[in-house]
Scaffold this motif. Structure first.
Motif, PDB file in Angstrom:
ATOM      1  N   ASP A  91       0.819  -1.213   0.000  1.00  7.72           N
ATOM      2  CA  ASP A  91       0.000   0.000   0.000  1.00  7.72           C
ATOM      3  C   ASP A  91       0.854   1.264   0.000  1.00  7.72           C
ATOM      4  N   LEU A  92       2.041   1.184   0.566  1.00  4.55           N
ATOM      5  CA  LEU A  92       2.898   2.359   0.681  1.00  4.55           C
ATOM      6  C   LEU A  92       3.637   2.691  -0.614  1.00  4.55           C
ATOM      7  N   GLN A  93       3.765   1.725  -1.514  1.00  2.44           N
ATOM      8  CA  GLN A  93       4.577   1.929  -2.710  1.00  2.44           C
ATOM      9  C   GLN A  93       4.187   3.163  -3.527  1.00  2.44           C
ATOM     10  N   PRO A  94       2.886   3.424  -3.804  1.00  6.20           N
ATOM     11  CA  PRO A  94       2.550   4.619  -4.593  1.00  6.20           C
ATOM     12  C   PRO A  94       2.976   5.927  -3.923  1.00  6.20           C
ATOM     13  N   PHE A  95       3.101   5.920  -2.605  1.00  2.00           N
ATOM     14  CA  PHE A  95       3.460   7.138  -1.886  1.00  2.00           C
ATOM     15  C   PHE A  95       4.965   7.267  -1.674  1.00  2.00           C
ATOM     16  N   LEU A  96       5.708   6.198  -1.915  1.00  2.00           N
ATOM     17  CA  LEU A  96       7.150   6.229  -1.722  1.00  2.00           C
ATOM     18  C   LEU A  96       7.923   6.240  -3.033  1.00  2.00           C
ATOM     19  N   LYS A  97       7.357   5.607  -4.070  1.00  3.01           N
ATOM     20  CA  LYS A  97       8.063   5.494  -5.348  1.00  3.01           C
ATOM     21  C   LYS A  97       7.750   6.656  -6.283  1.00  3.01           C
ATOM     22  N   ALA A  98       6.509   7.166  -6.228  1.00  2.00           N
ATOM     23  CA  ALA A  98       6.106   8.240  -7.143  1.00  2.00           C
ATOM     24  C   ALA A  98       6.671   9.577  -6.680  1.00  2.00           C
ATOM     25  N   THR A  99       6.800  10.514  -7.625  1.00  2.00           N
ATOM     26  CA  THR A  99       7.232  11.872  -7.322  1.00  2.00           C
ATOM     27  C   THR A  99       6.171  12.852  -7.786  1.00  2.00           C
ATOM     28  N   ALA A 100       6.229  14.062  -7.260  1.00  2.00           N
ATOM     29  CA  ALA A 100       5.228  15.078  -7.596  1.00  2.00           C
ATOM     30  C   ALA A 100       5.191  15.323  -9.095  1.00  2.00           C
ATOM     31  N   GLY A 101       3.985  15.414  -9.642  1.00  2.00           N
ATOM     32  CA  GLY A 101       3.797  15.665 -11.068  1.00  2.00           C
ATOM     33  C   GLY A 101       3.608  14.413 -11.890  1.00  2.00           C
ATOM     34  N   GLU A 102       3.967  13.245 -11.353  1.00  2.00           N
ATOM     35  CA  GLU A 102       3.786  11.985 -12.078  1.00  2.00           C
ATOM     36  C   GLU A 102       2.357  11.487 -11.910  1.00  2.00           C
ATOM     37  N   PRO A 103       1.822  10.794 -12.927  1.00  2.00           N
ATOM     38  CA  PRO A 103       0.503  10.160 -12.762  1.00  2.00           C
ATOM     39  C   PRO A 103       0.584   9.114 -11.660  1.00  2.00           C
ATOM     40  N   VAL A 104      -0.394   9.097 -10.796  1.00  2.00           N
ATOM     41  CA  VAL A 104      -0.356   8.184  -9.654  1.00  2.00           C
ATOM     42  C   VAL A 104      -1.740   7.589  -9.446  1.00  2.00           C
ATOM     43  N   SER A 105      -1.781   6.363  -8.962  1.00  2.00           N
ATOM     44  CA  SER A 105      -3.045   5.694  -8.680  1.00  2.00           C
ATOM     45  C   SER A 105      -2.903   4.918  -7.378  1.00  2.00           C
ATOM     46  N   PHE A 106      -3.904   5.005  -6.524  1.00  2.00           N
ATOM     47  CA  PHE A 106      -3.887   4.283  -5.254  1.00  2.00           C
ATOM     48  C   PHE A 106      -5.316   4.107  -4.778  1.00  2.00           C
ATOM     49  N   SER A 107      -5.504   3.161  -3.868  1.00  2.00           N
ATOM     50  CA  SER A 107      -6.830   2.899  -3.315  1.00  2.00           C
ATOM     51  C   SER A 107      -7.110   3.869  -2.175  1.00  2.00           C
ATOM     52  N   LEU A 108      -8.340   4.347  -2.108  1.00  2.00           N
ATOM     53  CA  LEU A 108      -8.728   5.224  -1.013  1.00  2.00           C
ATOM     54  C   LEU A 108      -8.904   4.443   0.292  1.00  2.00           C
ATOM     55  N   ASN A 109      -8.786   3.126   0.200  1.00  2.00           N
ATOM     56  CA  ASN A 109      -8.846   2.287   1.397  1.00  2.00           C
ATOM     57  C   ASN A 109      -7.494   1.661   1.721  1.00  2.00           C
ATOM     58  N   SER A 110      -6.410   2.212   1.152  1.00  2.00           N
ATOM     59  CA  SER A 110      -5.072   1.718   1.460  1.00  2.00           C
ATOM     60  C   SER A 110      -4.611   2.270   2.810  1.00  2.00           C
ATOM     61  N   ALA A 111      -3.575   1.659   3.365  1.00  2.00           N
ATOM     62  CA  ALA A 111      -3.144   1.992   4.731  1.00  2.00           C
ATOM     63  C   ALA A 111      -2.788   3.470   4.926  1.00  2.00           C
ATOM     64  N   PRO A 112      -1.980   4.089   4.047  1.00  2.00           N
ATOM     65  CA  PRO A 112      -1.643   5.507   4.273  1.00  2.00           C
ATOM     66  C   PRO A 112      -2.872   6.414   4.250  1.00  2.00           C
ATOM     67  N   VAL A 113      -3.840   6.097   3.376  1.00  2.00           N
ATOM     68  CA  VAL A 113      -5.049   6.920   3.287  1.00  2.00           C
ATOM     69  C   VAL A 113      -5.899   6.737   4.544  1.00  2.00           C
ATOM     70  N   VAL A 114      -5.996   5.514   5.040  1.00  2.00           N
ATOM     71  CA  VAL A 114      -6.765   5.260   6.263  1.00  2.00           C
ATOM     72  C   VAL A 114      -6.158   6.019   7.442  1.00  2.00           C
ATOM     73  N   PHE A 115      -4.830   5.986   7.551  1.00  2.00           N
ATOM     74  CA  PHE A 115      -4.162   6.767   8.595  1.00  2.00           C
ATOM     75  C   PHE A 115      -4.448   8.257   8.427  1.00  2.00           C
ATOM     76  N   HIS A 116      -4.350   8.730   7.185  1.00  2.00           N
ATOM     77  CA  HIS A 116      -4.581  10.152   6.915  1.00  2.00           C
ATOM     78  C   HIS A 116      -5.998  10.560   7.305  1.00  2.00           C
TER      79      HIS A 116
END
Length: 383
Positions: A280-305
């Motif tokens: 779940d953390l990979q999209p938030f650790l591997k991607a950089t600002a400005g790149e197309p990104v996709s993640f689940s709204l029920n993934s761990a970082p989003v749930v914490f947020h």
């Protein structure tokens, strides 16, 4: 050193140590092949062929012939079939391999003289190898079952409607066939405790996937408040219960005591949850600002947020990230989530689960198998 003495000595040695083997992070195909090859040498078994007898049966050969009709469509069953040959996420047959490593790490039990009649291969009983195959068959069956298309969302670009309907039928029938074979093998183990454990794991999988599907339907309007504790419970059902209970069942087959069974269960549980959080953390650790990104709204970082900012602020952030065409701008929402502490909190919890898995496995006697399981536990906290 006996298992009991090893358990007592493990309490003061919980540091992670070296992390030079990664079983779950995205390594290159050549590196991954070496990692799997090294692990298979430890258990003396080519785990990549654990399900081969079933997959090459006449029944599934006929299914494979029918699946060829789906070529040219976007039916997910095709991707599932490709995954049998090569899994780009690098965790093909990992559950069975962990069960075998756990079996060898624990070794034979002195309290089971009746098992001496079984011929151990590389320190593993035949029944434990059969259990590893059964675990993989169950996992594969549920992967196939997940490859069912919601025809209400079907579009012409996906493929002809009749082909998509046909693909759904194949997903249901072939998944059922694999699950039936797994249940037959389970009965042949002649151990009611193991049957009970694995049967309950199948029930957990069904319940967990139900939760996941419900969350996916509600993801377009995620206004419900979800806690980290409830998220962990759901993820354990769908991602951790099968491995945790299979590790415990491997101990039961060798007649190890309840303490060893609990340790094996804890290792499987925490390693699975750590692996899921790592993913779940990979999209938030591997991607950089400005790149197309996709993640689940029920993934761990989003749930914490969501838990950190509160439901009202979360809904406001969703509104601000929604375009005029009512489409969610994931790149904008990604930046909002990165600015808060949800990602760092998820990393901390991932490391916690990795450490708990290490704590459990280090209560077993030192061995090559234990070292491999330690490396797996460390790998889930390697970003």
């Amino acid at each position: 050193m006996t298992l009991l003495r090893a358990r007592l000595s493990c309490l003061g040695s919980l540091c992670c140590g070296r992390r030079d083997i990664s079983f779950f992070t995205n390594t290159s195909p050549s590196n991954w092949s070496k990692v799997v090859s090294d692990a298979e040498k430890i258990v003396g078994y080519p785990t990549s062929f654990m399900s081969l007898r079933c997959l090459l049966s006449d029944e599934l050969s006929n299914v494979a012939m029918h699946v060829r009709k789906l070529v040219g469509t976007k039916h997910p069953l095709l991707n599932t079939a490709r995954g049998f040959v090569y899994d780009s996420k690098n965790n093909l047959q990992m559950r069975g391999l962990v069960v075998l490593l756990m079996s060898k790490a624990a070794g034979p039990s002195a309290a089971s003289p009746d098992l001496l009649q079984q011929d151990m291969v590389s320190g593993i009983y035949p029944s434990q190898r059969n259990l590893a195959e059964i675990t993989e068959l169950i996992h594969t069956a549920f992967l196939v079952h997940r490859g069912i298309v919601n025809l209400k969302e079907w579009t012409n670009s996906d493929g002809p409607l009749k082909d998509m309907q046909f693909g759904n039928k194949m997903a249901v029938l072939s998944g059922d066939f694999l699950l039936a074979n797994a249940c037959t093998g389970l009965a042949q183990l002649n151990n009611t405790k193991v049957v009970e454990l694995i049967s309950s794991a199948i029930g957990d999988l069904v319940q967990g996937i139900y939760y996941e599907n419900s969350s996916a339907v509600e993801e377009s309007c995620p206004s419900d408040d979800i806690t980290v504790a409830s998220w962990e419970e759901q993820m354990f059902l769908s991602h951790g219960a099968l491995l945790a209970k299979s590790c415990q069942a491997a101990m039961e087959l060798a007649k190890h005591d309840k303490q060893a069974q609990v340790l094996a269960y804890q290792y499987g549980k925490h390693m699975s949850l750590g692996h899921k959080m790592n993913s779940d953390l990979q999209p938030f650790l591997k991607a950089t600002a400005g790149e197309p990104v996709s993640f689940s709204l029920n993934s761990a970082p989003v749930v914490f947020h969501r838990q950190i900012v509160g439901p009202e602020s979360w809904l406001l952030q969703l509104q601000q990230a929604t375009t005029i065409g009512r489409q969610l701008d994931y790149s904008k929402l990604w930046g909002t989530i990165k600015a808060e502490k949800g990602v760092s909190s998820a990393i901390d919890l991932c490391c916690y689960h990795g450490d708990k898995a290490l704590e459990a496995i280090r209560c077993f006697p030192p061995s090559e198998a234990r070292s491999a399981l330690e490396n797996i536990a460390c790998a889930v906290t390697k970003f």
